[in-house]
Design an enzyme around this catalytic site. Structure first.
Site, PDB file in Angstrom:
ATOM      1  N   VAL A 275       0.835  -1.205   0.000  1.00 32.24           N
ATOM      2  CA  VAL A 275       0.000   0.000   0.000  1.00 32.24           C
ATOM      3  C   VAL A 275       0.865   1.248   0.000  1.00 32.24           C
ATOM      4  O   VAL A 275       0.651   2.173  -0.779  1.00 32.24           O
ATOM      5  CB  VAL A 275      -0.963   0.008   1.202  1.00 32.24           C
ATOM      6  CG1 VAL A 275      -1.746   1.317   1.256  1.00 32.24           C
ATOM      7  CG2 VAL A 275      -1.918  -1.179   1.113  1.00 32.24           C
ATOM      8  N   ALA A 276       1.858   1.302   0.877  1.00 29.73           N
ATOM      9  CA  ALA A 276       2.696   2.496   0.989  1.00 29.73           C
ATOM     10  C   ALA A 276       4.039   2.110   1.580  1.00 29.73           C
ATOM     11  O   ALA A 276       4.172   1.097   2.263  1.00 29.73           O
ATOM     12  CB  ALA A 276       2.016   3.561   1.852  1.00 29.73           C
ATOM     13  N   MET A 277       5.037   2.969   1.315  1.00 27.90           N
ATOM     14  CA  MET A 277       6.381   2.754   1.841  1.00 27.90           C
ATOM     15  C   MET A 277       6.965   4.083   2.297  1.00 27.90           C
ATOM     16  O   MET A 277       6.925   5.072   1.557  1.00 27.90           O
ATOM     17  CB  MET A 277       7.272   2.127   0.763  1.00 27.90           C
ATOM     18  CG  MET A 277       8.692   1.870   1.225  1.00 27.90           C
ATOM     19  SD  MET A 277       8.749   0.672   2.597  1.00 27.90           S
ATOM     20  CE  MET A 277      10.296   1.136   3.356  1.00 27.90           C
ATOM     21  N   GLU A 278       7.529   4.065   3.514  1.00 27.45           N
ATOM     22  CA  GLU A 278       7.931   5.291   4.197  1.00 27.45           C
ATOM     23  C   GLU A 278       9.306   5.793   3.801  1.00 27.45           C
ATOM     24  O   GLU A 278      10.089   6.269   4.645  1.00 27.45           O
ATOM     25  CB  GLU A 278       7.909   5.053   5.711  1.00 27.45           C
ATOM     26  CG  GLU A 278       8.910   4.031   6.237  1.00 27.45           C
ATOM     27  CD  GLU A 278       8.441   2.588   6.256  1.00 27.45           C
ATOM     28  OE1 GLU A 278       9.079   1.757   6.905  1.00 27.45           O
ATOM     29  OE2 GLU A 278       7.414   2.293   5.619  1.00 27.45           O
ATOM     30  N   ASN A 279       9.677   5.745   2.523  1.00 25.89           N
ATOM     31  CA  ASN A 279      10.983   6.228   2.107  1.00 25.89           C
ATOM     32  C   ASN A 279      11.183   7.675   2.564  1.00 25.89           C
ATOM     33  O   ASN A 279      10.317   8.519   2.331  1.00 25.89           O
ATOM     34  CB  ASN A 279      11.119   6.119   0.592  1.00 25.89           C
ATOM     35  CG  ASN A 279      10.929   4.701   0.108  1.00 25.89           C
ATOM     36  OD1 ASN A 279      11.558   3.774   0.605  1.00 25.89           O
ATOM     37  ND2 ASN A 279      10.046   4.514  -0.856  1.00 25.89           N
ATOM     38  N   HIS A 302       0.258   7.358   8.722  1.00 25.27           N
ATOM     39  CA  HIS A 302       1.161   6.305   9.197  1.00 25.27           C
ATOM     40  C   HIS A 302       2.569   6.510   8.643  1.00 25.27           C
ATOM     41  O   HIS A 302       3.563   6.386   9.379  1.00 25.27           O
ATOM     42  CB  HIS A 302       0.625   4.928   8.793  1.00 25.27           C
ATOM     43  CG  HIS A 302       1.442   3.787   9.318  1.00 25.27           C
ATOM     44  ND1 HIS A 302       1.277   3.264  10.579  1.00 25.27           N
ATOM     45  CD2 HIS A 302       2.449   3.081   8.752  1.00 25.27           C
ATOM     46  CE1 HIS A 302       2.137   2.278  10.769  1.00 25.27           C
ATOM     47  NE2 HIS A 302       2.874   2.152   9.670  1.00 25.27           N
ATOM     48  N   GLU A 303       2.666   6.848   7.356  1.00 22.50           N
ATOM     49  CA  GLU A 303       3.990   7.067   6.767  1.00 22.50           C
ATOM     50  C   GLU A 303       4.639   8.319   7.341  1.00 22.50           C
ATOM     51  O   GLU A 303       5.860   8.364   7.524  1.00 22.50           O
ATOM     52  CB  GLU A 303       3.895   7.148   5.241  1.00 22.50           C
ATOM     53  CG  GLU A 303       3.200   5.975   4.558  1.00 22.50           C
ATOM     54  CD  GLU A 303       3.651   4.611   5.079  1.00 22.50           C
ATOM     55  OE1 GLU A 303       4.867   4.409   5.266  1.00 22.50           O
ATOM     56  OE2 GLU A 303       2.795   3.742   5.312  1.00 22.50           O
ATOM     57  N   GLU A 325       7.148  -0.475  13.413  1.00 25.51           N
ATOM     58  CA  GLU A 325       5.736  -0.498  13.029  1.00 25.51           C
ATOM     59  C   GLU A 325       4.793  -0.312  14.224  1.00 25.51           C
ATOM     60  O   GLU A 325       3.764   0.359  14.104  1.00 25.51           O
ATOM     61  CB  GLU A 325       5.411  -1.796  12.291  1.00 25.51           C
ATOM     62  CG  GLU A 325       6.139  -1.959  10.959  1.00 25.51           C
ATOM     63  CD  GLU A 325       5.816  -0.858   9.962  1.00 25.51           C
ATOM     64  OE1 GLU A 325       4.868  -0.071  10.177  1.00 25.51           O
ATOM     65  OE2 GLU A 325       6.534  -0.778   8.946  1.00 25.51           O
ATOM     66  N   TYR A 391       2.394  -4.794  13.758  1.00 27.67           N
ATOM     67  CA  TYR A 391       1.715  -3.511  13.895  1.00 27.67           C
ATOM     68  C   TYR A 391       0.854  -3.458  15.154  1.00 27.67           C
ATOM     69  O   TYR A 391       1.029  -2.570  16.000  1.00 27.67           O
ATOM     70  CB  TYR A 391       0.816  -3.264  12.677  1.00 27.67           C
ATOM     71  CG  TYR A 391       1.546  -3.063  11.376  1.00 27.67           C
ATOM     72  CD1 TYR A 391       1.712  -1.789  10.832  1.00 27.67           C
ATOM     73  CD2 TYR A 391       2.048  -4.148  10.667  1.00 27.67           C
ATOM     74  CE1 TYR A 391       2.366  -1.606   9.636  1.00 27.67           C
ATOM     75  CE2 TYR A 391       2.712  -3.974   9.463  1.00 27.67           C
ATOM     76  CZ  TYR A 391       2.861  -2.695   8.954  1.00 27.67           C
ATOM     77  OH  TYR A 391       3.522  -2.519   7.760  1.00 27.67           O
TER      78      TYR A 391
END
Length: 569
Positions: A275-279, A302-303, A325, A391
């Site tokens: 869904v998403a990645m916190e780069n 969240h990111e 997480e 999580y």
């Protein structure tokens, strides 16, 4: 950390060296789907007697040559153009690159440079999309996904979250291609078609990310912009509006300054694998999430929370992913509570904890993957063990620590101090817990770590569900109607008139999907029951929810239910 850290997922000898910085010089070739170039690592030996540098790599990464240079030494010792190296098997997700170092390199506290020339092929970190697989279907696109141990197929590295360094990059591309990276600074030479990037803050290898394609941007705040393909950009901007800066401000009030400078977002095609990645500086997120405002809100927040928990302070091994997480999930819910109220946060939490207990029923109470400190067996890919326990059980433990303080604001202060203490470093659980007990000496004196049934050690190493969960009664105004409707559906006989009094059009996405999940948990109910109760409004509403939430993890279960009971009139 008192004892030597072991990362079973890395083949490298990262304990023997300090990685000061690395530089990537890359050329993207869309025609053959390859990246060619070189990497320069600036290293210092910190263990006596070491004669070999071992890096993580991957069979898909083809090494062409390796050179060595010691700055300040001239003549024959300045460059060794043909260092001896070999690539050995490690696991199915990587190999080890063993480089023999010349004797003159190994001097205590003296920096040297290793240059590795290589070509990438079809490794797990690099996703080449033909034009028809993009949102606009006009030009190809490539992106990387390094979490957890994939970036060893992007560049040779110490592929462990225990090692952080700064980096720079030069990326050469065909005309009309825009390149973005998880970097704090960037520049572009149109004449040379060269992008330059610099990450001035230390990051682990898995947080180095790249995307290149037909990308455009719109600024949405003083430190944020949205990137996307042109056909997605307008929708993305309209859905986010000025919200990102508001969320960043709330987070800073809670946890201290946002240290990364920029917070940009790039929306990627639906083939993005998560869904998403916190780069850092550049969140990657799947474009299909734009169909649900609530899921978009939660995942972006969240990111953002990872800017503090996960990126600034990182779990030192993948066996303790909950440190990133679980803390990020707690921080996300503190942000949503401040921005949207406690009821909304409790609804989202109930929805997620329901999913956790559902997974627990499937796995059983004694499954070792339900531990917070998961012990990996050699060869196990850390990504395969990322689950809801990381999580939600992690969140429950952090919530329990907050409850011990007696005041959520006091715990906010602790988290600010924790970030300041460990910023840009990697930690283990004992670091967090020791700092917690030192910050609250009265809790240490009362031996809260050994409280019967809630021992810290049991939280970390016991299988099963969380030892306790936070009070979510404040969400009753939103979860109560969901439960009442579920009860009506299950009653004998059903009361269609009472059910018809529920106005589902006023329900949020989380309420509707929570209802679907809880209804499915009560299955099987007869097909006749469903047909009797469900009116056209209900069916349309549910179909809309499913279509719009194509990224939702429980989608196959809900789709199967709808196909059987809803779509046939």
């Amino acid at each position: 950390m008192a004892c030597r850290l072991v990362d079973i997922a890395s083949a490298s000898n990262f304990h023997c060296f300090k990685l000061r910085h690395f530089h990537l010089d890359l050329r993207l070739n869309f025609a053959v789907k390859e990246i060619t170039g070189w990497q320069v690592l600036e290293l210092v030996a910190i263990q006596p007697g070491v004669q070999t540098l071992v890096l993580d790599t991957h069979p898909s990464l083809l090494i062409q040559s390796i050179d060595c240079k010691v700055p300040g030494i001239t003549g024959a010792q300045d460059i060794s153009p043909s260092l001896i190296y070999r690539v050995d098997p490690f696991t199915d997700y990587g190999s080890s690159l063993n480089i023999s170092l010349p004797a003159y390199v190994i001097r205590p506290h003296r920096a040297f440079q290793i240059t590795v020339r290589y070509t990438t092929t079809d490794g797990p970190a690099i996703w080449w999309l033909d034009a028809e697989l993009t949102c606009g279907q006009t030009r190809p696109l490539v992106f990387t996904q390094g979490h957890s141990v994939c970036n060893r197929s992007f560049f040779p590295c110490f592929d462990t979250p225990a090692v952080k360094s700064t980096y720079t990059a030069t990326v050469r591309v065909p005309e009309g291609v825009t390149v973005l990276m998880s970097a704090s600074r960037s520049a572009y030479s149109k004449q040379d078609r060269v992008f330059q990037f610099s990450m001035e803050y230390p990051v682990p290898a898995y947080l180095v990310a790249l995307v290149a394609g037909d990308l455009q941007h719109v600024d949405i705040g003083p430190r944020s912009r949205v990137w996307a393909e042109p056909c997605v950009l307008t929708c993305a901007v309209s859905k986010l509006g000025g919200s990102v800066e508001r969320w960043l401000n709330v987070a800073e009030d809670l946890f201290g300054p946002y240290v990364w400078g920029r917070y940009d977002i790039v929306f990627l095609p639906p083939s993005f694998p998560i869904v998403a990645m916190e780069n850092p500086c550049l969140t990657f997120i799947i474009s299909s999430i734009l169909e649900s405002r609530e899921f978009l809100l939660i995942d972006v927040i969240h990111e953002i929370a990872h800017g503090w928990f996960g990126n600034a302070v990182t779990n030192a091994t993948w066996e303790e992913m909950w440190l990133s997480e679980g803390l990020a999930t707690y921080a996300q819910r503190r942000i949503t509570t401040e921005a949207y109220g406690e009821a909304f946060t409790c609804l989202e939490t109930v929805f997620r904890l329901d999913a956790l207990h559902r997974q627990m029923r499937l796995l059983g109470d004694n499954n070792p993957v339900s531990k917070l400190q998961v012990k990996f067996e050699p060869g196990i890919n850390p990504s395969s063990l990322m689950n809801l326990f990381t999580y939600e059980k992690g969140f429950c433990f952090v919530s329990y620590l907050s409850q011990l303080c007696g005041n959520v604001k006091r715990f906010d202060s602790f988290l600010r101090a924790y970030i300041e203490q460990f910023k840009f470093s990697s930690v283990v659980a004992q670091d967090l817990l020791d700092f917690f007990l030192c910050f609250f000496p009265e809790l240490k004196e009362s031996c809260v770590a050994q409280r019967e049934g809630l021992e810290f050690e049991r939280w970390l190493n016991a299988c099963g569900p969380p030892l306790c969960e936070p009070d979510l009664s404040a969400g009753g105004v939103l979860t109560g109607p969901v439960q009442r409707l579920c009860d009506l559906w299950a009653s004998e006989p059903p009361d269609p008139e009472a059910i018809a009094n529920f106005n589902l059009s006023s329900w949020s996405t989380f309420q509707t999907v929570l209802f679907l999940d809880r209804l499915l948990d009560r299955s099987p109910l007869s097909h006749g029951r469903y047909q009797t109760i469900m009116n056209a409004e209900v069916r349309i509403r549910w179909l809309q929810i499913v279509v719009r939430n194509s990224f939702y993890p429980d989608l196959p279960r809900i789709r199967g239910f709808l196909h059987k009971h809803v779509s046939g009139d």
